[in-house]
Scaffold this motif. Structure first.
Motif, mmCIF file in Angstrom:
data_model
loop_
_atom_site.group_PDB
_atom_site.id
_atom_site.type_symbol
_atom_site.label_atom_id
_atom_site.label_comp_id
_atom_site.label_asym_id
_atom_site.label_seq_id
_atom_site.Cartn_x
_atom_site.Cartn_y
_atom_site.Cartn_z
ATOM 1 N N LYS A 237 0.846 -1.191 0.000
ATOM 2 C CA LYS A 237 0.000 0.000 0.000
ATOM 3 C C LYS A 237 0.887 1.249 0.000
ATOM 4 C CE LYS A 237 -3.706 -0.101 2.607
ATOM 5 N NZ LYS A 237 -4.588 -0.215 3.809
ATOM 6 N N ALA A 238 0.479 2.249 -0.743
ATOM 7 C CA ALA A 238 1.223 3.505 -0.780
ATOM 8 C C ALA A 238 0.290 4.627 -1.267
ATOM 9 C CB ALA A 238 2.436 3.379 -1.705
ATOM 10 N N PRO A 239 0.324 5.761 -0.559
ATOM 11 C CA PRO A 239 1.119 6.010 0.632
ATOM 12 C C PRO A 239 0.412 5.500 1.894
ATOM 13 C CG PRO A 239 -0.064 8.003 0.028
ATOM 14 C CD PRO A 239 -0.387 6.971 -1.013
ATOM 15 N N GLU A 240 1.176 4.878 2.746
ATOM 16 C CA GLU A 240 0.704 4.450 4.057
ATOM 17 C C GLU A 240 1.910 4.431 4.969
ATOM 18 O OE1 GLU A 240 -2.205 0.990 5.533
ATOM 19 O OE2 GLU A 240 -0.171 0.287 5.129
ATOM 20 N N SER B 172 -3.839 5.091 0.520
ATOM 21 C CA SER B 172 -3.519 4.189 -0.580
ATOM 22 C C SER B 172 -4.722 3.897 -1.469
ATOM 23 C CB SER B 172 -2.946 2.873 -0.040
ATOM 24 O OG SER B 172 -2.599 1.997 -1.075
ATOM 25 N N ALA B 173 -5.902 3.740 -0.866
ATOM 26 C CA ALA B 173 -7.095 3.402 -1.642
ATOM 27 C C ALA B 173 -7.434 4.521 -2.623
ATOM 28 C CB ALA B 173 -8.266 3.136 -0.712
ATOM 29 N N GLY B 174 -8.067 4.142 -3.730
ATOM 30 C CA GLY B 174 -8.283 5.083 -4.818
ATOM 31 C C GLY B 174 -8.914 6.404 -4.427
ATOM 32 N N GLY B 175 -10.084 6.355 -3.740
ATOM 33 C CA GLY B 175 -10.762 7.585 -3.359
ATOM 34 C C GLY B 175 -9.959 8.406 -2.384
ATOM 35 N N ALA B 176 -9.375 7.753 -1.377
ATOM 36 C CA ALA B 176 -8.567 8.460 -0.390
ATOM 37 C C ALA B 176 -7.344 9.090 -1.060
ATOM 38 C CB ALA B 176 -8.140 7.510 0.714
#
Length: 402
Positions: free
Chosen positions: A238-241, A258-262
């Motif tokens: 995951k990135a960025p995390e 990392s998730a698309g919406g975030a």
């Protein structure tokens, strides 16, 4: 309306953390918990700080109060036949027995589950030790929660590549294992309502720790890969995390975008180099992780951590200040209900944790201080075990109640 476990009777023969924490959960739910102690072999938790006002003393440990709040305490010598008989009378009274002796000790004392169940078939007994009651290394393996963390594999994973493992903070499995014990007790109580039968619950603390490390185990089980120390917070996929420095002394912010919406909301909020098309996809962000994290760190470094948290949360990006003890003490959500004040004859006023939960239809119990060593011995022997004053005085004179 009564508390959920009002009327449940528990004999707590645990010490230090795992057994006492489990008993504390049951006490918070309304159970009457009687803790067995010894003034000769003091529960080590009483010798651990922090101590109120920095003054050590067996009755001054705030940790002890926190883990044993709401219990009664008795002191009885288990090795004396008369002391053992007193405990057996408590077993007759109890619904649940919790013990954390080394495997084999209760057999030597003739207080193991088969003997207790023969006397009280409805008894539910929890035995908890590092490796459980069975297996090639269960007996004779000494250690505490820091050993449990090492056995479970947690210690190896924390630290930096090329350096010695730094391990977990404190005895990790001591905190993990009670989360398995208490639901098991509740399930056993539910079963007993329909069958009338008790049971023996064996909880290996190291195995409880392994449950929290399942992804690391799966990597080896599936691919033969041994996970290594990364020196980096967050997932390698995951990135960025991660955790990023903010302004001030040892101030940090944890961010997971990392998730698309975030990620879209995060890059819009931060701007600058994060808008580069190379970071549009997760693959691109993983390949450019080093540059991406450097830019994020440059953005967070001059800013107040709480302000960054508020900004990102308002944008719908998961983020939180990396809390210090002072942050937790001032947290409005925790001060509103999690922390409770107690008043103790020895330490005076102090703050400990209250129940870790709220129930919509039934109340939790008022948080009370932990007991002094043997504070309730005579009352328990008289009111529960059925001894008269003369018998109690004789036991006291013989040194059994210490």
């Amino acid at each position: 309306m009564s508390a959920p476990l009002a009327g449940l009777r528990v004999l707590d023969m645990g010490w230090v953390m795992v057994g006492p924490v489990s008993g504390r959960y049951l006490a918070d739910l309304g159970a009457d918990v009687v803790k067995l102690e010894s003034a000769r072999r003091v529960d080590p938790l009483r010798t651990l700080g922090p101590f109120k006002d920095g003054k050590p003393g067996l009755e001054r440990s705030i940790s002890y109060h926190n883990l044993n709040a709401g219990k009664r305490s008795i002191t009885v010598d288990l090795k004396d036949p008369r002391g053992r008989e007193a405990i057996l009378r408590l077993v007759d009274w109890a619904d649940v027995v919790i013990e954390s002796f080394s495997p084999g000790v209760l057999e030597t004392l003739q207080l193991d589950y088969p003997r207790l169940a023969a006397r009280n078939p409805r008894i539910i007994m929890v035995s908890t030790s590092l490796l459980g009651q069975t297996g090639p290394h269960a007996r004779g393996t000494a250690g505490v929660g820091t050993m449990g963390a090492a056995m479970s594999g947690a210690s190896l994973l924390l630290g930096w590549p090329g350096h010695a493992p730094c391990g977990t903070y404190g005895p990790w499995t001591d905190s993990v294992a009670p989360r398995f014990i208490v639901p098991s007790v509740l399930a056993a109580l539910h079963r007993r309502r329909s069958t009338g039968e008790g049971c023996h619950i064996d909880v290996a603390q190291a195995e409880a720790g392994i449950q929290f490390l399942s992804p690391a185990w799966y990597q080896y089980a599936a691919n033969g890969t041994v996970p290594q120390r990364r020196g980096h917070a967050g997932s390698p996929l995951k990135a960025p995390e991660g955790i990023f420095r903010c302004a001030g002394q040892d101030r940090w912010i944890a961010i997971d975008a990392s998730a698309g919406g975030a990620w879209r909301r995060f890059r819009t909020t931060v701007g600058g180099g994060l808008l580069d098309g190379a970071f549009d996809t997760l693959i691109g962000r993983l390949r450019g992780r080093e540059a991406l994290e450097r830019m994020i760190g440059q953005w967070t470094a001059p800013q107040d951590a709480a302000a960054v948290e508020q900004l990102l949360q308002a944008a719908g990006v998961p983020a939180h200040v990396v809390s210090s003890a002072s942050d937790l003490a001032a947290d409005p959500d925790l001060t509103e209900g999690h922390y409770r004040r107690i008043d103790d004859p020895v330490v005076g006023e102090a703050v400990i944790e209250g129940p870790r939960f709220r129930l919509a239809r039934t109340p939790t119990c008022e948080t009370r201080r932990g007991p002094r060593i043997g504070e309730h011995t005579q009352a328990v022997l008289r009111d529960i075990c059925g001894y008269d004053d003369a018998a109690i005085a004789a036991m006291q004179e013989a040194g059994i109640l210490r």
